[in-house]
Write a protein that holds these residues in place. Structure first.
Motif, PDB file in Angstrom:
ATOM      1  N   TYR A 205       0.924  -1.363   0.083  1.00  0.00           N
ATOM      2  CA  TYR A 205      -0.384   0.171  -0.313  1.00  0.00           C
ATOM      3  C   TYR A 205       1.537   1.164   0.087  1.00  0.00           C
ATOM      4  O   TYR A 205       1.403   1.000   1.019  1.00  0.00           O
ATOM      5  CB  TYR A 205      -1.160   0.245   1.311  1.00  0.00           C
ATOM      6  CG  TYR A 205      -1.398  -1.339   1.446  1.00  0.00           C
ATOM      7  CD1 TYR A 205      -2.997  -1.286   1.190  1.00  0.00           C
ATOM      8  CD2 TYR A 205      -0.889  -1.888   2.707  1.00  0.00           C
ATOM      9  CE1 TYR A 205      -3.576  -2.296   1.650  1.00  0.00           C
ATOM     10  CE2 TYR A 205      -2.151  -3.318   2.853  1.00  0.00           C
ATOM     11  CZ  TYR A 205      -2.897  -3.475   1.884  1.00  0.00           C
ATOM     12  OH  TYR A 205      -3.353  -4.655   2.075  1.00  0.00           O
ATOM     13  N   THR A 214      -4.750   6.049   1.254  1.00  0.00           N
ATOM     14  CA  THR A 214      -4.277   4.756   0.831  1.00  0.00           C
ATOM     15  C   THR A 214      -4.271   5.406  -1.177  1.00  0.00           C
ATOM     16  O   THR A 214      -5.284   5.642  -1.115  1.00  0.00           O
ATOM     17  CB  THR A 214      -4.480   3.661   1.308  1.00  0.00           C
ATOM     18  OG1 THR A 214      -4.842   3.391   2.284  1.00  0.00           O
ATOM     19  CG2 THR A 214      -3.787   2.716   0.557  1.00  0.00           C
ATOM     20  N   ARG A 217      -2.490   0.762  -4.185  1.00  0.00           N
ATOM     21  CA  ARG A 217      -2.450  -0.106  -3.674  1.00  0.00           C
ATOM     22  C   ARG A 217      -1.887  -1.937  -5.209  1.00  0.00           C
ATOM     23  O   ARG A 217      -2.499  -1.894  -5.302  1.00  0.00           O
ATOM     24  CB  ARG A 217      -3.799  -0.899  -2.775  1.00  0.00           C
ATOM     25  CG  ARG A 217      -4.613  -1.145  -3.061  1.00  0.00           C
ATOM     26  CD  ARG A 217      -6.338  -1.029  -2.266  1.00  0.00           C
ATOM     27  NE  ARG A 217      -6.295  -0.304  -2.056  1.00  0.00           N
ATOM     28  CZ  ARG A 217      -6.880  -0.186  -0.718  1.00  0.00           C
ATOM     29  NH1 ARG A 217      -7.469  -1.511   0.088  1.00  0.00           N
ATOM     30  NH2 ARG A 217      -7.317   1.093  -0.294  1.00  0.00           N
ATOM     31  N   ARG A 559      -0.282   0.345   7.748  1.00  0.00           N
ATOM     32  CA  ARG A 559      -1.241   1.987   7.559  1.00  0.00           C
ATOM     33  C   ARG A 559      -0.715   2.563   8.317  1.00  0.00           C
ATOM     34  O   ARG A 559      -0.210   3.645   8.688  1.00  0.00           O
ATOM     35  CB  ARG A 559      -2.022   1.413   6.551  1.00  0.00           C
ATOM     36  CG  ARG A 559      -1.824   1.700   5.216  1.00  0.00           C
ATOM     37  CD  ARG A 559      -2.630   0.655   3.771  1.00  0.00           C
ATOM     38  NE  ARG A 559      -3.783   0.481   3.816  1.00  0.00           N
ATOM     39  CZ  ARG A 559      -5.208  -0.391   3.957  1.00  0.00           C
ATOM     40  NH1 ARG A 559      -5.527   1.288   3.401  1.00  0.00           N
ATOM     41  NH2 ARG A 559      -5.618  -1.357   4.149  1.00  0.00           N
TER      42      ARG A 559
END
Lengths: 600, 600
Positions: A205, A214, A217, A559
């Motif tokens: 990611y 994000t 990905r 993340r």
């Protein structure tokens, strides 16, 4: 007249004529809802939660298919609910089929933004005969002029001369805890890289460090599979071959670099803009990535080389990012409870739950955490690879053509395959459904023997089997079904998982019924049918709302760890406080395992 | 009757019959004294300083050859002084000839022992089913049990599992500022590595960190010579070729690794026992070793990429030592005053002299420091490669066969070659001597023209030359001598050096006569004849005792920096406080240079 239908949390929108069902709207929107019965209103799979707007009243099919708790909660079957205005509906993860799997990861709760790396735009005075400072010194002085004390390491110092001159002495610096880690063109965005190294799959990611979004990905198979399907065989490969570990590391890093290239291309950024990385994986994947030895992970008592969190230059493991970019890896708990488990707990919001909570991630091993009254226990169960499709006659990975849903209604067998392709085999959620359905239909006894009468039940080669899809309808031109031996594999797997959970409950002195939150993570965990899992006794039977399927929570946790320095402290605290329970020599395990093997 | 003669500081001892001269005793002891006249008592070169014991009284040759100051100081000529008892004599560096050059480095004053890395012997509890801590955690816990807080980095963590098991859980740890940097068998000695990267030569020392002794030393040519003789041409190579800098770095590191292997073999230790390294070199060598870019060093205003001290893992530059071993590199002052200059000042004990002091290291560039009333100025003069034998018709490096000493007595020409081999050419100290002797003999005018009458003075190919060794006596079968053009090269070199010194003196507002200490470092600086250097005006004429020839003080400084954390702070302080004077645009330089060119 047309209305807009919005599917959350995926965020897809579509305009449809009045009277269109939500299922048809979803198909138009590219949101693939589970619809085993094909929209007939008799499989109860396409449940959605209306949030806003007008729908036609509930149909009799809904009244028949939806359990009382769902009806009370206002859930609808998408195949029955017709749109009568602009509508917004939530799609629970269990109602989504394969192609949306990655999008499930959008369900994360927002992480707090407390990034370790921040940007500073500077204009550096160029050198001249009256200003002979070294490039690094003039940059450090300039940063000091902005009120920051920051040095720079060798790698950044090596990058400075060219970067300063290329950008005409006007640059954006990436600062990390008193250190310059990147030198970028003025205004370039700073990004983080989160990687989840699964034994089978890699997920990567790209995270915008400014807003936590994000940005891209990408996923790929773990190419180490060529050196062993599972963790044990890869440890053996590393230990038994000269340079074996280096080969595994290089193979992995090559694939990860390819993913990084994909991410950079997708977000139109350069690698230099990636100023930090978080990498998670089980202990073996963690060690192989970080070039730590794994030999001792392959023999009792299976201790890791390292348990504390790691922080090292990305370049050291062959992943070139910003010159001074670091890789952070969360702590490992034990040889078979790795950094990915810690990341999963964080991703699922289970840093310090006040409730009695269970979190489980099922792979070849199942890692289980139990939280109760401020304490935290964990264990790893050797659940085996049955849920990954291995050791199952017609087993396969969760790929197009895999049977992922099975329902029996009388003599009818409903199956759903991934992508709707002709059946090629059965994946984990399919075999789980099949066993549960056979048990519900009375076609399996407590020991796992197939018995009773059903047109699909037969004996071949001396072994009982239940045909899910007869040969003519399959892609493989042979019957695809479940054998007695397959059922036994599932028994072993579910028995190990349940026994591990029971050992933790015994340690905590709490009963299964007291579990207030039951989090199921990971790919299989996301797509398994909870009713089936409870039906076969793998999970305790609890009210449905206590369960939460969180998808790749380890990736989410990775993340979040990119975005929050405080969360890294939480990770360290989690690892420090967890009480790891070794099942191998636990006095209660054997008895609980024997008990958990049978179907009740 | 025999007596023992001890030569200091070399520490050689020999037993000789009564009446043996010190020169013969030195030959027996393998101590190569300069003896241009072959022991006739008429070259005055073999001066020694008796410390203890009985020698025969001074001869008339000594009275004739030794200057009054030497006589007053009790110096003797070794060729004249006969042994009448057990004797101890000091051999000044200028009385030694080439083969002893390395041994000069024994003259260092002892460094304080304040090492950054210390040893801790531990017995680590092995893992078991009831102790599942990671290897690193159990070691860290064990260290904590000894009262030390120490973590370990990735590289050490990677080395721990095998090392702990190989040594049966009983190991010696190398601790460095809260970090474990090495894992050794119990009781193994800890060593440091000091490296001086010269443009031409590499010197490496293995230092016992327990007592500060130099356990082994090794030297080699810098193989980068293949890519350019001097710094400028190597910078050009690095800048102009794809991967040029990497090629230069790899070439250098390969040679350094060979030296490390030699040192380990000589001291019978393993690389894992080397827990720290100090590397010094001029700014270009420093940058090429540390993989820092050099392009900006090759163009005005010649700024380094980095000036502050560096500390980074040895593995990062391809020198495998203990798993966590660091390389420390002292700060650079400027593009042409490098970390080796700082190390030289420290090695010569000039961290903060209370006297007015000058320190000079002469190579292709001459780096000069001036200390006065608590301030410190430095500059770099482009003295050119004449003293390294380049741009000189018969010039050569200081290798066997090079003329290193020249004296004229009337029509006689005395030369001494390195190792006493037939003359093959002239090295720096030889050409310096020759020019000084020609000037003394009135055979050179103030502008450097050869003139007057001498059997060896002649004109060939339209150019005046002075033959030092006629063809038949040489190894090269042609006359070896000094030409008018050679004299000009020396004029340019000595003029640049003297002008640089004068600029610093002007900055400080002090006259040359006030210099209380004049330190001359480096290979050429050690072997040059101070009288000759003063004679031609390269150095100011000062009382002889104010001069000190300190040999490879940069190497000594590097060894001291291995042994003392405080000295590294001193190095930083030196670099922070030095006032670098750029000669290129200095208003007084041109006039001072013009003045310094002539012979007075």
């Amino acid at each position: 007249m047309t209305f807009t239908v919005t599917f959350q949390p995926i965020g897809r929108r579509v305009s449809v004529p009045a009277g269109t069902t939500l299922l048809d709207a979803a198909r138009l929107a590219g949101v693939d809802l589970v619809a085993i019965c094909g929209g007939e209103g008799n499989c109860g799979a396409c449940r959605v939660r209306p949030r806003e707007g007008a729908l036609a009243p509930r149909t009799s099919a809904e009244d028949a298919e939806l359990p009382a708790s769902d009806l009370a909660a206002g859930l609808r079957l998408a195949c029955q609910a017709a749109v009568l205005g602009d509508v917004r509906v939530d799609v629970p993860p269990e109602s989504l089929t394969t192609p949306q799997r990655l999008q499930l990861e959008g369900q994360e709760h927002a992480a707090e933004l407390d990034t370790l790396v921040t940007a500073l735009d500077v204009q550096v005075p160029p050198p001249g005969l009256h200003d002979l400072r070294a490039d690094s010194a003039r940059v450090i002085d300039t940063v000091a002029g902005h009120g920051h004390a920051a040095g720079c390491g060798l790698a950044v110092a090596a990058a400075l001369p060219a970067a300063l001159r290329a950008h005409d002495w006007r640059v954006r610096l990436a600062l990390r805890e008193g250190e310059i880690v990147g030198v970028l063109p003025a205004g370039a965005g700073l990004y983080g890289l989160a990687i989840d190294i699964g034994t089978t799959k890699l997920a990567a990611y790209l995270v915008d460090l400014e807003n936590g979004n994000t940005a891209a990905r990408a996923g790929a198979m773990n190419p180490q599979i060529a050196y062993g399907e599972d963790v044990i065989s890869r440890i053996a490969y590393a230990a038994d071959h000269v340079d074996g570990a280096q080969v595994l590391q290089a193979t992995l890093v090559t694939a990860l670099n390819r993913l990084v290239d994909q991410l950079c291309a997708a977000a139109a950024i350069t690698r230099e803009q990636i100023v930090e990385a978080v990498v998670v994986g089980n202990t073996a994947m963690h060690h192989l990535f970080a070039a730590l030895p794994v030999r001792q992970l392959g023999a009792a008592p299976y201790v890791p080389a390292v348990s504390e969190a790691l922080l090292f230059p990305a370049a050291q493991v062959g992943v070139p990012l910003a010159a001074g970019a670091r890789v952070y890896m969360p702590p490992n708990v034990a040889g078979y409870v790795g950094a990915d488990h810690i990341a999963m707990l964080l991703g699922a919001g289970l840093a310090a739950p006040s409730q009695t909570a269970v979190a489980i991630d099922i792979g070849t091993n199942a890692e289980i955490s139990l939280f109760h009254l401020g304490r935290h226990w964990s264990c790893s169960c050797a659940s085996g690879p049955a849920f990954e499709g291995a050791h199952i006659r017609d087993g396969m990975r969760a790929a197009p053509g895999a049977i992922e849903r099975v329902r029996l209604t009388g003599e009818e067998v409903h199956v759903q395959t991934i992508d709707g392709c002709p059946a090629a085999g059965i994946c984990g959620s399919g075999i789980l459904d099949a066993v549960a359905a056979l048990r519900s239909a009375g076609l399996l006894d407590v020991r796992g023997a197939l018995r009773g009468a059903h047109p699909r039940l037969r004996v071949r080669d001396g072994q009982a089997e239940f045909v899910l899809v007869p040969a003519p309808a399959t892609a493989v031109r042979r019957d695809v079904g479940v054998t007695r031996r397959d059922v036994n594999e599932i028994q072993l797997a579910k028995g190990a998982i349940r026994a591990g959970l029971e050992v933790l409950l015994a340690e905590a002195g709490v009963s299964a019924g007291s579990i207030e939150q039951f989090v199921v993570a990971g790919a299989f965990g996301t797509y398994l049918d909870l009713d089936s899992a409870c039906q076969i006794g793998m999970f305790p039977t609890l009210p449905r709302e206590r369960f939460r399927q969180v998808g790749n929570a380890a990736g989410t946790g990775a993340r979040h760890l990119l975005l929050s320095a405080r969360l890294r402290e939480t990770a360290a605290e989690l690892a420090r406080r967890v009480e790891y329970v070794e099942l191998a020599n636990h006095p209660a395990f054997t008895a609980l395992y024997a008990k958990a093997l049978v179907f009740r």
